[in-house]
Enzyme design. Structure first.
Site, short mmCIF file in Angstrom:
data_model
loop_
_atom_site.label_atom_id
_atom_site.label_comp_id
_atom_site.label_asym_id
_atom_site.label_seq_id
_atom_site.Cartn_x
_atom_site.Cartn_y
_atom_site.Cartn_z
N ASP A 1 37.11 67.10 70.47
CA ASP A 1 36.97 67.19 68.97
C ASP A 1 35.51 66.78 68.93
O ASP A 1 34.76 66.70 69.72
CB ASP A 1 37.77 65.93 68.32
CG ASP A 1 37.37 64.87 68.50
OD1 ASP A 1 36.86 64.43 69.23
OD2 ASP A 1 37.49 63.94 67.22
N ASP B 1 33.53 64.61 68.09
CA ASP B 1 32.93 63.49 68.66
C ASP B 1 33.25 62.85 69.96
O ASP B 1 33.14 61.92 70.47
CB ASP B 1 32.78 62.23 67.43
CG ASP B 1 33.80 61.64 67.15
OD1 ASP B 1 34.93 62.40 67.64
OD2 ASP B 1 34.18 60.51 66.67
N SER C 1 33.42 63.24 63.27
CA SER C 1 34.42 63.80 64.14
C SER C 1 34.77 65.17 63.91
O SER C 1 34.00 65.86 63.99
CB SER C 1 35.79 62.66 63.96
OG SER C 1 36.83 62.95 64.88
N THR D 1 43.24 59.70 55.04
CA THR D 1 42.07 60.54 55.03
C THR D 1 42.03 61.48 53.91
O THR D 1 40.93 62.12 53.51
CB THR D 1 41.62 61.26 56.45
OG1 THR D 1 43.08 61.89 56.57
CG2 THR D 1 41.79 60.22 57.39
N ASP E 1 35.96 61.95 71.21
CA ASP E 1 37.00 61.01 71.45
C ASP E 1 38.72 61.53 71.64
O ASP E 1 39.35 60.70 71.56
CB ASP E 1 37.14 59.83 70.54
CG ASP E 1 37.30 60.10 68.75
OD1 ASP E 1 37.62 61.07 68.70
OD2 ASP E 1 37.11 59.14 68.12
N GLU F 1 47.67 58.76 70.36
CA GLU F 1 48.25 59.77 69.34
C GLU F 1 48.61 60.91 69.68
O GLU F 1 47.71 61.59 70.43
CB GLU F 1 47.33 59.56 68.16
CG GLU F 1 47.09 58.03 67.39
CD GLU F 1 46.32 58.32 66.08
OE1 GLU F 1 46.97 57.96 65.21
OE2 GLU F 1 44.99 58.85 65.75
N SER G 1 48.62 60.16 53.30
CA SER G 1 47.72 60.22 54.26
C SER G 1 46.39 58.93 54.20
O SER G 1 46.11 58.69 52.87
CB SER G 1 46.92 61.44 53.90
OG SER G 1 45.58 61.54 54.60
C1 16G Z 1 41.82 59.08 61.29
C2 16G Z 1 42.06 58.02 62.61
C3 16G Z 1 43.23 58.81 63.36
C4 16G Z 1 44.41 59.23 62.57
C5 16G Z 1 44.06 59.95 61.38
C6 16G Z 1 45.33 60.35 60.47
C7 16G Z 1 40.76 56.73 63.81
C8 16G Z 1 39.38 56.81 64.74
N1 16G Z 1 40.96 57.89 63.48
O1 16G Z 1 41.44 60.33 61.70
O2 16G Z 1 43.50 58.21 64.52
O3 16G Z 1 45.36 60.00 63.47
O4 16G Z 1 43.18 59.38 60.63
O5 16G Z 1 44.93 60.88 59.39
O6 16G Z 1 41.50 55.86 63.54
P1 16G Z 1 45.78 60.54 58.13
O7 16G Z 1 46.09 59.38 57.56
O8 16G Z 1 45.19 61.70 57.11
O9 16G Z 1 47.12 61.37 58.61
MG MG Z 2 37.06 62.09 66.91
#
Ligand code: 16G
Ligand code: MG
Length: 553
Positions: A283, A285, A68, A509, A287, A377, A507
């Site tokens: 972005d 990819d 992404s 991610t 989406d 979102e 977070s």
């Molecule tokens: C991921 C999620 C996105 C969310 C983000 C939050 C999918 C496909 N993607 O990119 O929706 O806004 O994580 O990131 O679900 P964070 O947990 O680091 O704040």
């Molecule tokens: Mg994306």
């Protein structure tokens, strides 16, 4: 095709995709995502897993290879369920498990999943795969295919596709064409035909200031390629200029929807000076999408997922009323939705608003509670879901001779609008076409649209702590239940500001805690975020330097 027993076939493949065992992988909200150079064994293992998933559900399963909006050196994979949804949560666990299994234990791991889940290995398995434009994606697709073949699965490799296009293909296949043709051409012609038909239903007034001219920032990724292909099917109904098309810059480098949303400024590589010029960023990819423009005073205005969601929800609400259709419609947001958007939806549009946890699958799931569920979102990922009942009612109203022609026309517009929407997942191309139809119907410029409500000033901060899992939340992430005393402290701080709101969450991610704050002025939002970040730092074992004082106060 191999004729080896399962164990042996897995071992032969594993020797080509050895697991060094040094890294720990996790299948999270957005699939698996990390540095591309360590992903080869993971993709091989995912190839094995999706064959099991396909046999378990007796349907085609999808895999998209993409990271992404992450930088080009990263990559990842997302698995797509039969109706185009995200992978089931229990299988996220299996994905994490198999991704971390050593070469020696792999055969045993697959065997135990087969017995535990009672999978009939004699059944056919079918996988659709596609990839984004990252240089690493091609090789990773081969690793995935090796995994699929080791367990005698069939596959179709679609090559380069946006994430939402692959979701669409999977759903088309599993509905035997009911959702459309599972080909790229099928995707473009379904959307183009729906776009034309929606616009035919809408009468353009003489005073309309709408223009179908727009500049698209393709993030140097797959979206740039696919939007150009989409344009070829639109017969000049929109005049689209694509920038950051991958011929010069690097993927997501100072451009794309995430950059524009986070930095609150235009991307590099695209002229935006022309006052009022409609601009969008996709972005990596495709989406996610955000809109923006620069006004005659040179001020940048962002129309993010919240603005798009309220535009769409408001328009669908108008059509439902005009068609006299009683359907239960709602808007699903996350805690990051700007407070002004929630207030506008509730008080002006009179659309009920639900709040879900961050991550597309949570919003998608919550939106299924409504007959018509709009979800977005703030970062620009979103779509609309229509229940079977809603689809049925809209269809029959569009043909009901007992209704007035205005009522029938509203229902017909809704019907074509549903065709224009990619209901499987947020889709930047489809969302853009939907927004353009609505602006066209209303005769709106960017300034008109932006005037719907004014965002509350807000600030996001990150705090690094020893272990982010010490922060637990409830009430769709708006309230922290641990560590003890944190929520009380946040409440105390928030009460000192006007129109203020703040929450913290770990977070999903990155290895950090995120702080969100909004208040009546930017200085207040900055200072509130700083105070809350400082509390988190002290109560949740912050590491490194404490949060810095905001420069604006
Ligand atoms: C991921 C999620 C996105 C969310 C983000 C939050 C999918 C496909 N993607 O990119 O929706 O806004 O994580 O990131 O679900 P964070 O947990 O680091 O704040
Ligand atoms: Mg994306």
């Amino acid at each position: 095709m191999n004729n080896l027993p399962v164990h042996q076939a897995i071992a032969v493949g594993a020797s080509k995709h050895p697991h060094k065992g040094k890294n720990v992988f996790s299948y999270g909200t957005a699939g698996i995502r990390c540095r591309a150079d360590i992903l080869d064994p993971v993709l091989y293992r995912l190839g094995l897993l999706v064959v099991l998933r396909s046999r378990a559900v007796r349907a085609t399963i999808g895999v998209v290879i993409t990271a992404s909006h992450n930088p080009e050196q990263d990559n990842g994979a997302k698995v797509v369920e039969p109706m185009g949804e995200m992978l089931l949560q229990t299988w996220e666990g299996y994905a994490t498990q198999i991704a971390n299994t050593s070469d020696e234990d792999l055969g045993q791991c697959v065997q135990s999943l087969i017995s535990e889940l009672n999978i009939d290995m004699a059944l056919p398995a079918n996988i659709f795969l596609a990839r984004d434009t990252r240089p690493s994606s091609f090789g990773l697709a081969q690793a995935l295919i090796d995994g699929i073949q080791a367990l005698k699965g069939d596959y179709i490799d679609y090559g380069l596709l946006s994430t939402p296009q692959l979701h669409y293909m999977v759903r088309c296949q599993n509905t035997q064409g009911g959702y459309g043709n599972p080909t790229e051409h099928g995707y473009y012609s379904k959307l183009a035909s729906a776009f034309t038909k929606v616009r035919e239903q809408q009468s353009e007034t003489d005073e309309s200031e709408y223009t179908g001219e727009l500049s698209v920032d393709g993030a140097n990724g797959i979206g740039a390629l696919k939007i150009q292909q989409m344009c070829q099917h639109l017969n000049n109904q929109l005049k689209i200029s694509v920038y950051n098309d991958g011929t010069h810059g690097q993927l997501n480098d100072r451009c794309g929807a995430d950059f524009v949303k986070v930095q609150q400024k235009p991307p590099h590589g695209m002229p935006t000076e022309e006052a009022g010029r409609k601009c969008v960023s996709l972005d990596g990819d495709a989406d996610r999408i955000v809109y923006y423009f620069v006004d005659s005073d040179g001020v940048f205005h962002l129309l993010d997922g919240d603005k798009i969601a309220t535009l769409i929800a408001g328009y669908i609400q108008e059509l439902l009323t005009a068609a006299n259709l009683q359907l239960n419609m709602g808007l699903v947001q996350t805690a990051y939705a700007n407070g002004s958007s929630t207030q506008y939806a509730t008080d002006v549009l009179k659309v009920p608003v639900a709040c879900a946890c961050t991550g597309v699958k949570h919003l998608h799931h919550r939106a299924q509670d409504f007959d018509v569920g709009v979800y977005f979102e703030a970062n620009g990922h979103g779509t609309v879901l229509f229940s079977a009942l809603a689809t049925e009612k809209i269809n029959s109203a569009s043909q009901d001779e007992r209704l007035s022609s205005d009522q029938r026309q509203a229902a017909t517009t809704l019907k074509y609008l549903q065709d224009l929407i990619n209901e499987t997942v947020g889709d930047a191309i489809s969302d853009m076409l939907v927004v353009e139809c609505i602006l066209h119907a209303k005769g709106w410029t960017m300034t008109d649209w932006n005037a719907a409500y004014t965002d509350l000033p807000n600030r996001q901060l990150k705090v690094k702590v020893k272990d982010r899992r010490v922060i637990q939340t409830t009430n769709a992430e708006r309230c922290a239940t641990t560590p003890a005393g944190l929520q009380e402290a946040i409440d105390g701080i928030v009460s000192k500001y006007n129109n203020a709101r703040s929450f913290v969450r770990p977070s999903g991610t990155e290895d950090i805690v995120r702080i969100y704050a909004e208040a009546d002025t930017q200085v207040a939002a900055d200072s509130l975020a700083y105070e809350v970040a400082t509390k988190v730092y002290h109560l949740a074992d912050g590491v490194g330097d404490p949060p810095a004082q905001p420069s604006s106060s």
